[in-house]
Motif scaffolding. Structure first.
Motif, PDB file in Angstrom:
ATOM      1  N   ALA A  90      14.968  12.729 -23.199  1.00 48.71           N
ATOM      2  CA  ALA A  90      15.605  13.527 -22.155  1.00 48.71           C
ATOM      3  C   ALA A  90      15.436  15.015 -22.449  1.00 48.71           C
ATOM      4  O   ALA A  90      15.193  15.814 -21.544  1.00 48.71           O
ATOM      5  N   ALA A  91      15.523  15.382 -23.720  1.00 45.15           N
ATOM      6  CA  ALA A  91      15.363  16.783 -24.105  1.00 45.15           C
ATOM      7  C   ALA A  91      13.958  17.267 -23.775  1.00 45.15           C
ATOM      8  O   ALA A  91      13.760  18.387 -23.303  1.00 45.15           O
ATOM      9  N   THR A  92      12.975  16.401 -24.026  1.00 40.62           N
ATOM     10  CA  THR A  92      11.596  16.748 -23.695  1.00 40.62           C
ATOM     11  C   THR A  92      11.447  16.969 -22.191  1.00 40.62           C
ATOM     12  O   THR A  92      10.812  17.927 -21.746  1.00 40.62           O
ATOM     13  N   ALA A  93      12.077  16.073 -21.422  1.00 41.29           N
ATOM     14  CA  ALA A  93      12.002  16.210 -19.970  1.00 41.29           C
ATOM     15  C   ALA A  93      12.634  17.517 -19.501  1.00 41.29           C
ATOM     16  O   ALA A  93      12.085  18.221 -18.654  1.00 41.29           O
ATOM     17  N   LEU A  94      13.776  17.848 -20.092  1.00 42.35           N
ATOM     18  CA  LEU A  94      14.472  19.077 -19.704  1.00 42.35           C
ATOM     19  C   LEU A  94      13.654  20.303 -20.081  1.00 42.35           C
ATOM     20  O   LEU A  94      13.563  21.277 -19.335  1.00 42.35           O
ATOM     21  N   SER A  95      13.038  20.213 -21.254  1.00 40.49           N
ATOM     22  CA  SER A  95      12.217  21.308 -21.737  1.00 40.49           C
ATOM     23  C   SER A  95      11.038  21.552 -20.798  1.00 40.49           C
ATOM     24  O   SER A  95      10.694  22.690 -20.478  1.00 40.49           O
ATOM     25  N   THR A  96      10.416  20.466 -20.343  1.00 43.70           N
ATOM     26  CA  THR A  96       9.292  20.586 -19.406  1.00 43.70           C
ATOM     27  C   THR A  96       9.769  21.190 -18.089  1.00 43.70           C
ATOM     28  O   THR A  96       9.117  22.051 -17.499  1.00 43.70           O
ATOM     29  N   LEU A  97      10.919  20.733 -17.655  1.00 43.27           N
ATOM     30  CA  LEU A  97      11.463  21.167 -16.374  1.00 43.27           C
ATOM     31  C   LEU A  97      11.768  22.663 -16.365  1.00 43.27           C
ATOM     32  O   LEU A  97      11.482  23.377 -15.416  1.00 43.27           O
ATOM     33  N   LEU A  98      12.366  23.139 -17.459  1.00 42.18           N
ATOM     34  CA  LEU A  98      12.793  24.535 -17.502  1.00 42.18           C
ATOM     35  C   LEU A  98      11.771  25.433 -18.165  1.00 42.18           C
ATOM     36  O   LEU A  98      11.928  26.650 -18.194  1.00 42.18           O
ATOM     37  N   ASN A  99      10.750  24.805 -18.762  1.00 37.80           N
ATOM     38  CA  ASN A  99       9.767  25.534 -19.528  1.00 37.80           C
ATOM     39  C   ASN A  99      10.428  26.350 -20.631  1.00 37.80           C
ATOM     40  O   ASN A  99      10.124  27.516 -20.839  1.00 37.80           O
ATOM     41  N   LYS A 100      11.366  25.728 -21.318  1.00 39.67           N
ATOM     42  CA  LYS A 100      12.072  26.389 -22.412  1.00 39.67           C
ATOM     43  C   LYS A 100      12.218  25.411 -23.557  1.00 39.67           C
ATOM     44  O   LYS A 100      12.142  24.203 -23.378  1.00 39.67           O
ATOM     45  N   LYS A 101      12.444  25.981 -24.744  1.00 36.81           N
ATOM     46  CA  LYS A 101      12.685  25.119 -25.900  1.00 36.81           C
ATOM     47  C   LYS A 101      14.098  24.539 -25.828  1.00 36.81           C
ATOM     48  O   LYS A 101      15.055  25.258 -25.554  1.00 36.81           O
ATOM     49  N   ILE A 102      14.209  23.256 -26.049  1.00 31.54           N
ATOM     50  CA  ILE A 102      15.516  22.606 -26.004  1.00 31.54           C
ATOM     51  C   ILE A 102      15.817  21.952 -27.344  1.00 31.54           C
ATOM     52  O   ILE A 102      14.982  21.265 -27.919  1.00 31.54           O
ATOM     53  N   ASP A 103      17.016  22.213 -27.831  1.00 35.70           N
ATOM     54  CA  ASP A 103      17.485  21.614 -29.076  1.00 35.70           C
ATOM     55  C   ASP A 103      18.402  20.451 -28.767  1.00 35.70           C
ATOM     56  O   ASP A 103      19.073  20.461 -27.756  1.00 35.70           O
ATOM     57  N   MET A 104      18.451  19.502 -29.667  1.00 37.12           N
ATOM     58  CA  MET A 104      19.491  18.488 -29.477  1.00 37.12           C
ATOM     59  C   MET A 104      20.277  18.274 -30.753  1.00 37.12           C
ATOM     60  O   MET A 104      19.790  18.515 -31.846  1.00 37.12           O
ATOM     61  N   THR A 105      21.495  17.848 -30.603  1.00 41.68           N
ATOM     62  CA  THR A 105      22.319  17.579 -31.780  1.00 41.68           C
ATOM     63  C   THR A 105      22.031  16.174 -32.282  1.00 41.68           C
ATOM     64  O   THR A 105      21.475  15.350 -31.568  1.00 41.68           O
ATOM     65  N   ILE A 106      22.414  15.918 -33.513  1.00 43.91           N
ATOM     66  CA  ILE A 106      22.346  14.563 -34.033  1.00 43.91           C
ATOM     67  C   ILE A 106      23.376  13.743 -33.280  1.00 43.91           C
ATOM     68  O   ILE A 106      24.505  14.176 -33.088  1.00 43.91           O
ATOM     69  N   PRO A 107      22.988  12.570 -32.798  1.00 42.13           N
ATOM     70  CA  PRO A 107      23.918  11.780 -31.998  1.00 42.13           C
ATOM     71  C   PRO A 107      25.190  11.443 -32.775  1.00 42.13           C
ATOM     72  O   PRO A 107      25.159  11.242 -33.982  1.00 42.13           O
ATOM     73  N   ASP A 108      26.241  11.417 -32.025  1.00 43.57           N
ATOM     74  CA  ASP A 108      27.536  11.133 -32.585  1.00 43.57           C
ATOM     75  C   ASP A 108      27.991   9.805 -31.982  1.00 43.57           C
ATOM     76  O   ASP A 108      28.111   9.689 -30.774  1.00 43.57           O
ATOM     77  N   VAL A 109      28.154   8.813 -32.821  1.00 36.75           N
ATOM     78  CA  VAL A 109      28.633   7.534 -32.305  1.00 36.75           C
ATOM     79  C   VAL A 109      30.053   7.345 -32.782  1.00 36.75           C
ATOM     80  O   VAL A 109      30.326   7.377 -33.977  1.00 36.75           O
ATOM     81  N   ARG A 110      30.955   7.195 -31.842  1.00 34.45           N
ATOM     82  CA  ARG A 110      32.354   7.114 -32.231  1.00 34.45           C
ATOM     83  C   ARG A 110      33.098   6.055 -31.441  1.00 34.45           C
ATOM     84  O   ARG A 110      32.788   5.797 -30.288  1.00 34.45           O
ATOM     85  N   VAL A 111      34.051   5.483 -32.101  1.00 34.15           N
ATOM     86  CA  VAL A 111      34.976   4.599 -31.405  1.00 34.15           C
ATOM     87  C   VAL A 111      36.184   5.452 -31.055  1.00 34.15           C
ATOM     88  O   VAL A 111      36.867   5.946 -31.942  1.00 34.15           O
TER      89      VAL A 111
END
Lengths: 165, 214
Positions: free
Chosen positions: B27-48
């Motif tokens: 999804a980050a890659t898609a967003l980056s392509t869409l906006l033509n900007k570098k996009i960072d993502m956080t490490i996923p957080d899995v929580r109950v």
């Protein structure tokens, strides 16, 4: 008025009661319904944030009575009676039951808002509690705050502003 | 909480984390392509989390957000949200080519702006889901995404309905996307919440070969 004014917050699938001069509120009602039951002469009010219409929908072992319209209202009324409210004087105001998303294919769960409202009204009718005012349906979220002294229910929405019923 | 306690081990949480990683990565890659900007993502957080904590993750139940919600249908049903704080929805629309007018304070919002936001949600969740589908070899397809700009509590409450019939807790796979090297206020920063339906966990674990209860 030596007591500090306090606002009791009720979370999702939760309930609580409050006495004057304190207020009670719950925020972010979507398809959920906020049910306020009160005895004005006694200055006591209870609020339940109901999520689902019927406790028969429960599939799990753990049971939270505040989540379902039928069990939440019964529990709320019995809790208020224990705290001095007279069941013959109880009145109600309700808000919520919006449809946040319009799904074309819609499973039953997606029409939960109207079903919640219906279930709440049915349960209040069984307990012979009159609904004095309501603001239900539509498609905006609501935050509600009730004052047990005045009997006024303040409703705040994002798109339609703030008003009192 | 019972079904979660019984069936989910630390290893399972790791597997879910990887799911968040792969999905949000695409999804980050898609967003980056869409906006033509570098996009960072956080490490996923899995929580109950309890429902109330889930609202807090989105900034509190009264916080106004733009939320794109879709149902996942197919082998492992569930709900998915892409939640964007209103301020950042504004930034996003401004970053798009063309001059769409959208101000957080001005309602009603223009049809075009809403449509652009819905499309953003569509693209991002679509790429999230298709990578997830490839990874697990499960057939997963999204319903038409729906957009709502309202209180976070009202929006997320809808996605919790399925799970609320079984439990008072939800397993949330949360990943945030940020535009790189921008101050917080100015960047596009959105959250993905993936909420598999209770019975889908076994199906996902089975598909990935980690069904054994540790």
């Amino acid at each position: 008025m030596d007591k500090l004014l306090e606002t009791v917050k009720v979370g999702i699938a939760d309930m609580n009661i409050v006495k004057t001069p304190n207020l009670i509120r719950t925020s972010g009602l979507g398809s959920c319904v906020g049910v306020v039951v009160f005895d004005l002469s006694f200055g006591i009010a209870g609020l339940a944030h109901v999520m689902l219409p019927d406790s028969s929908l429960a599939k799990g072992a753990a049971f939270n009575s505040a989540k379902y319209a039928d069990t939440a209202i019964r529990e709320l009324v019995s809790c208020m009676s224990k705290n001095g409210a007279r069941s013959s004087c109880l009145k109600a105001k309700i808000a919520g039951g919006a449809q946040m998303f319009q799904f074309s294919s819609g499973s039953d769960l997606m029409r939960i808002g109207p079903r919640n409202v219906e279930a709440v009204k049915k349960e209040l009718a069984i307990l012979k509690i009159a609904i004095l005012a309501e603001d239900v349906g539509g498609n905006s979220g609501r935050t509600i705050e009730f004052n047990p002294k005045t009997g006024k229910l303040n409703i705040r929405t994002v798109n339609k502003g703030e008003f009192v019923i | 909480m019972n079904f979660i306690k019984k069936n989910i081990s630390a290893m399972h949480l790791d597997v879910l984390k990887e799911i968040g990683n792969i999905g949000a990565g695409h999804a980050a890659t898609a967003l980056s392509t869409l906006l033509n900007k570098k996009i960072d993502m956080t490490i996923p957080d899995v929580r109950v989390v309890s429902f109330e904590e889930m609202m807090d993750m989105a900034g509190g139940s009264e916080n106004v957000v733009a939320g794109v919600f879709l149902r996942i249908e197919g082998d492992a049903p569930g709900s998915m949200f892409f939640v964007l704080p209103l301020k950042q929805a504004e930034t996003f629309i401004r970053a798009l080519p063309g001059c769409i007018v959208f101000k957080a304070e001005e309602t009603p919002y223009s049809e075009l702006a809403l449509s652009a936001l819905q499309e953003l949600g569509n693209i991002l969740s679509g790429s999230y889901l298709s990578s997830l589908s490839d990874f697990t070899n499960l057939s997963l397809f999204p319903s038409v995404p729906m957009l709502s700009i309202d209180m976070a509590g009202a929006i997320i409450g809808t996605g919790l309905l399925e799970i609320s019939q079984v439990s008072d807790y939800a397993i949330v796979i949360d990943t945030a996307l940020n535009e790189e090297s921008q101050s917080d206020g100015d960047s596009v920063k959105g959250h993905f919440f993936l909420l598999p339906d209770p019975e889908s966990f076994q199906i996902i674990f089975k598909a990935l070969g980690v069904l054994d209860h540790g």
